[in-house]
Enzyme design. Structure first.
Site, PDB file in Angstrom:
ATOM      1  N   VAL A  90      38.782  56.385 -89.013  1.00 46.50           N
ATOM      2  CA  VAL A  90      38.412  54.995 -89.311  1.00 46.50           C
ATOM      3  C   VAL A  90      36.940  54.821 -88.933  1.00 46.50           C
ATOM      4  CG1 VAL A  90      38.842  52.565 -88.760  1.00 46.50           C
ATOM      5  CG2 VAL A  90      40.750  54.199 -88.786  1.00 46.50           C
TER       6      VAL A  90
ATOM      7  N   ASP B 212      35.567  41.552 -91.830  1.00 46.16           N
ATOM      8  CA  ASP B 212      34.461  40.896 -91.140  1.00 46.16           C
ATOM      9  C   ASP B 212      34.761  40.924 -89.640  1.00 46.16           C
ATOM     10  OD1 ASP B 212      32.448  39.416 -90.097  1.00 46.16           O
ATOM     11  OD2 ASP B 212      32.728  37.657 -91.388  1.00 46.16           O
TER      12      ASP B 212
ATOM     13  N   ASN C 151      31.199  51.810 -85.163  1.00 48.38           N
ATOM     14  CA  ASN C 151      29.757  51.894 -85.434  1.00 48.38           C
ATOM     15  C   ASN C 151      29.150  50.550 -85.853  1.00 48.38           C
ATOM     16  OD1 ASN C 151      27.174  53.229 -86.597  1.00 48.38           O
ATOM     17  ND2 ASN C 151      28.145  52.317 -88.409  1.00 48.38           N
TER      18      ASN C 151
ATOM     19  N   TYR D  38      21.717  41.787 -77.309  1.00 50.40           N
ATOM     20  CA  TYR D  38      21.941  43.114 -77.896  1.00 50.40           C
ATOM     21  C   TYR D  38      21.988  44.178 -76.793  1.00 50.40           C
ATOM     22  CZ  TYR D  38      21.412  47.331 -80.659  1.00 50.40           C
ATOM     23  OH  TYR D  38      21.614  48.586 -81.197  1.00 50.40           O
TER      24      TYR D  38
ATOM     25  N   LYS E 288      25.234  46.557 -75.595  1.00 54.03           N
ATOM     26  CA  LYS E 288      25.265  48.025 -75.620  1.00 54.03           C
ATOM     27  C   LYS E 288      25.535  48.598 -74.224  1.00 54.03           C
ATOM     28  CE  LYS E 288      24.809  48.454 -80.024  1.00 54.03           C
ATOM     29  NZ  LYS E 288      25.955  48.922 -80.834  1.00 54.03           N
TER      30      LYS E 288
HETATM   31  N1  LIG Z   1      19.104  51.839 -86.173  1.00 55.78           N
HETATM   32  C1  LIG Z   1      18.821  51.891 -84.884  1.00 55.78           C
HETATM   33  O1  LIG Z   1      17.629  51.984 -84.475  1.00 55.78           O
HETATM   34  C2  LIG Z   1      19.932  51.926 -83.874  1.00 55.78           C
HETATM   35  C3  LIG Z   1      19.648  52.428 -82.587  1.00 55.78           C
HETATM   36  C4  LIG Z   1      20.664  52.454 -81.643  1.00 55.78           C
HETATM   37  C5  LIG Z   1      21.939  52.016 -81.971  1.00 55.78           C
HETATM   38  N2  LIG Z   1      22.183  51.540 -83.222  1.00 55.78           N
HETATM   39  C6  LIG Z   1      23.546  51.068 -83.537  1.00 55.78           C
HETATM   40  O2  LIG Z   1      24.048  51.833 -84.615  1.00 55.78           O
HETATM   41  C7  LIG Z   1      25.085  51.101 -85.263  1.00 55.78           C
HETATM   42  C8  LIG Z   1      24.884  51.170 -86.757  1.00 55.78           C
HETATM   43  O3  LIG Z   1      23.697  50.475 -87.086  1.00 55.78           O
HETATM   44  P1  LIG Z   1      22.670  50.973 -88.195  1.00 55.78           P
HETATM   45  O4  LIG Z   1      21.424  51.344 -87.526  1.00 55.78           O
HETATM   46  O5  LIG Z   1      23.304  51.947 -89.123  1.00 55.78           O
HETATM   47  O6  LIG Z   1      22.401  49.556 -88.908  1.00 55.78           O
HETATM   48  P2  LIG Z   1      22.684  49.049 -90.411  1.00 55.78           P
HETATM   49  O7  LIG Z   1      22.080  49.982 -91.390  1.00 55.78           O
HETATM   50  O8  LIG Z   1      22.232  47.629 -90.403  1.00 55.78           O
HETATM   51  O9  LIG Z   1      24.278  49.109 -90.530  1.00 55.78           O
HETATM   52  C9  LIG Z   1      25.110  48.221 -89.821  1.00 55.78           C
HETATM   53  C10 LIG Z   1      26.534  48.339 -90.332  1.00 55.78           C
HETATM   54  O10 LIG Z   1      27.346  47.417 -89.586  1.00 55.78           O
HETATM   55  C11 LIG Z   1      28.108  46.653 -90.495  1.00 55.78           C
HETATM   56  N3  LIG Z   1      28.364  45.303 -89.985  1.00 55.78           N
HETATM   57  C12 LIG Z   1      27.469  44.414 -89.497  1.00 55.78           C
HETATM   58  N4  LIG Z   1      28.070  43.240 -89.230  1.00 55.78           N
HETATM   59  C13 LIG Z   1      29.384  43.393 -89.562  1.00 55.78           C
HETATM   60  C14 LIG Z   1      30.514  42.539 -89.545  1.00 55.78           C
HETATM   61  N5  LIG Z   1      30.412  41.253 -89.175  1.00 55.78           N
HETATM   62  N6  LIG Z   1      31.710  43.034 -89.946  1.00 55.78           N
HETATM   63  C15 LIG Z   1      31.824  44.312 -90.360  1.00 55.78           C
HETATM   64  N7  LIG Z   1      30.784  45.175 -90.410  1.00 55.78           N
HETATM   65  C16 LIG Z   1      29.583  44.715 -90.029  1.00 55.78           C
HETATM   66  C17 LIG Z   1      27.262  46.586 -91.773  1.00 55.78           C
HETATM   67  O11 LIG Z   1      28.094  46.383 -92.901  1.00 55.78           O
HETATM   68  P3  LIG Z   1      28.169  45.050 -93.791  1.00 55.78           P
HETATM   69  O12 LIG Z   1      26.841  44.345 -93.681  1.00 55.78           O
HETATM   70  O13 LIG Z   1      28.464  45.557 -95.169  1.00 55.78           O
HETATM   71  O14 LIG Z   1      29.305  44.286 -93.199  1.00 55.78           O
HETATM   72  C18 LIG Z   1      26.649  47.975 -91.788  1.00 55.78           C
HETATM   73  O15 LIG Z   1      27.520  48.876 -92.437  1.00 55.78           O
HETATM   74  C19 LIG Z   1      25.033  49.685 -84.662  1.00 55.78           C
HETATM   75  O16 LIG Z   1      26.062  49.545 -83.715  1.00 55.78           O
HETATM   76  C20 LIG Z   1      23.670  49.638 -84.000  1.00 55.78           C
HETATM   77  O17 LIG Z   1      23.642  48.730 -82.937  1.00 55.78           O
HETATM   78  C21 LIG Z   1      21.212  51.488 -84.184  1.00 55.78           C
END
Ligand SMILES: NC(=O)c1ccc[n+]([C@@H]2O[C@H](COP(=O)([O-])OP(=O)(O)OC[C@H]3O[C@@H](n4cnc5c(N)ncnc54)[C@H](OP(=O)(O)O)[C@@H]3O)[C@@H](O)[C@H]2O)c1
Length: 253
Positions: free
Chosen positions: A5, A59, A86, A151, A155
């Site tokens: 999942v 959601d 994630n 945020y 985390k």
């Molecule tokens: N990018 C970075 O620099 C970074 C660094 C450290 C940690 N992270 C963590 O990595 C994880 C993935 O983030 P990412 O960087 O891949 O960002 P991203 O490209 O913005 O992807 C975020 C994902 O979360 C989903 N999401 C957001 N709100 C949601 C909701 N209400 N219900 C269901 N799904 C939801 C989005 O899907 P939908 O919008 O389609 O719902 C999307 O698939 C996050 O937990 C983030 O905090 C990111």
């Protein structure tokens, strides 16, 4: 065959997880709000790798989002051998200037839904030998973060919760890992209003590299991809907290 999942599969790190797991012939349950993206991804993964990818729109900002998702999985009779929590987002700005509703939604997605989904799916995970949970935390988990206060706090919760579960479930066969990436290419920075920060101006890792590292070490309690990120975390542990929080604030001013 049992499923992994994967929440937040419609973009960034989640999409990279989907591709790399599918390449390993792993069947998937893809979860996010943007259903069309998930459908297109499921079709692509089935065509390219011959796997089965189910799509469930959810959601996770809704209080019952995780429970409804778990009910769908159980009612479908799908076996689950992995859970990757994630989905998540950030929101940059002064705490009292940001919309409270969005801050609370962040806690719901990043923390509460992650906890609820883990709780609901653990019986299914325990039923499969060698199963795993990856909770996506961040290097933000290791210090306070001015301008992204909620945020960073969310985390820190994910890291602490995952480490505790790692120990609790050690002998149950379910491996629990906290993935702690630094700045990574995805939609995160634009979603969090962070594209103009020093953090995202510096070295940004690809989502593919982050995921490769995570999957290779999925039975470790804490996984920090990249030497620079590991050095920053280690040096942070040796520094007083007032220094680490000021550096975090400077990086995202
Ligand atoms: N990018 C970075 O620099 C970074 C660094 C450290 C940690 N992270 C963590 O990595 C994880 C993935 O983030 P990412 O960087 O891949 O960002 P991203 O490209 O913005 O992807 C975020 C994902 O979360 C989903 N999401 C957001 N709100 C949601 C909701 N209400 N219900 C269901 N799904 C939801 C989005 O899907 P939908 O919008 O389609 O719902 C999307 O698939 C996050 O937990 C983030 O905090 C990111």
């Amino acid at each position: 065959m049992a499923y992994v999942v994967l929440t937040g599969a419609s973009a960034g790190i989640g999409e990279a997880f989907a591709h790399q797991l599918a390449q390993q012939k792993q069947d998937l349950i893809l979860v996010a709000r943007r259903e069309e993206r998930l459908q297109a991804l499921a079709t692509e993964l089935a065509d390219r790798y011959g796997i089965t990818a189910q799509v469930v729109k959810a959601d996770l900002a809704q209080t019952d989002g995780a429970a409804t998702l778990a009910e769908t999985i159980k009612a479908s009779g799908w076996a689950v051998c992995g859970l990757i929590n994630n989905a998540g987002f950030g929101d940059r700005g002064d705490f009292d200037q940001l919309a409270l509703e969005r801050q609370l939604a962040m806690i719901q997605v990043n923390v509460s839904s992650l906890v609820a989904l883990t709780w609901h799916l653990l019986p299914l995970l325990k039923a499969q030998a060698g199963s795993f949970i990856i909770n996506v935390a961040s290097t933000a988990a290791f210090q306070a973060g001015p301008k992204l206060a909620i945020y960073y706090a969310s985390k820190a919760f994910v890291l602490s919760f995952s480490e505790a579960l790692h120990e609790e479930l050690k002998h149950s066969g379910v491996a629990v890992s906290a993935l702690c990436p630094g700045a990574t290419e995805s939609e995160f920075a634009s979603e969090a209003n962070m594209t103009d920060t020093k953090l995202f101006d510096g070295s940004v890792m690809s989502a593919e590299t982050v995921v490769r590292h995570s999957l290779a070490h999925r039975r470790r309690a804490i996984v920090i991809p990249g030497l620079l990120n590991r050095l920053m975390v280690w040096s942070g542990k040796l520094s007083p907290r007032f220094i680490t929080r000021r550096i975090a604030g400077w990086l995202q001013a």
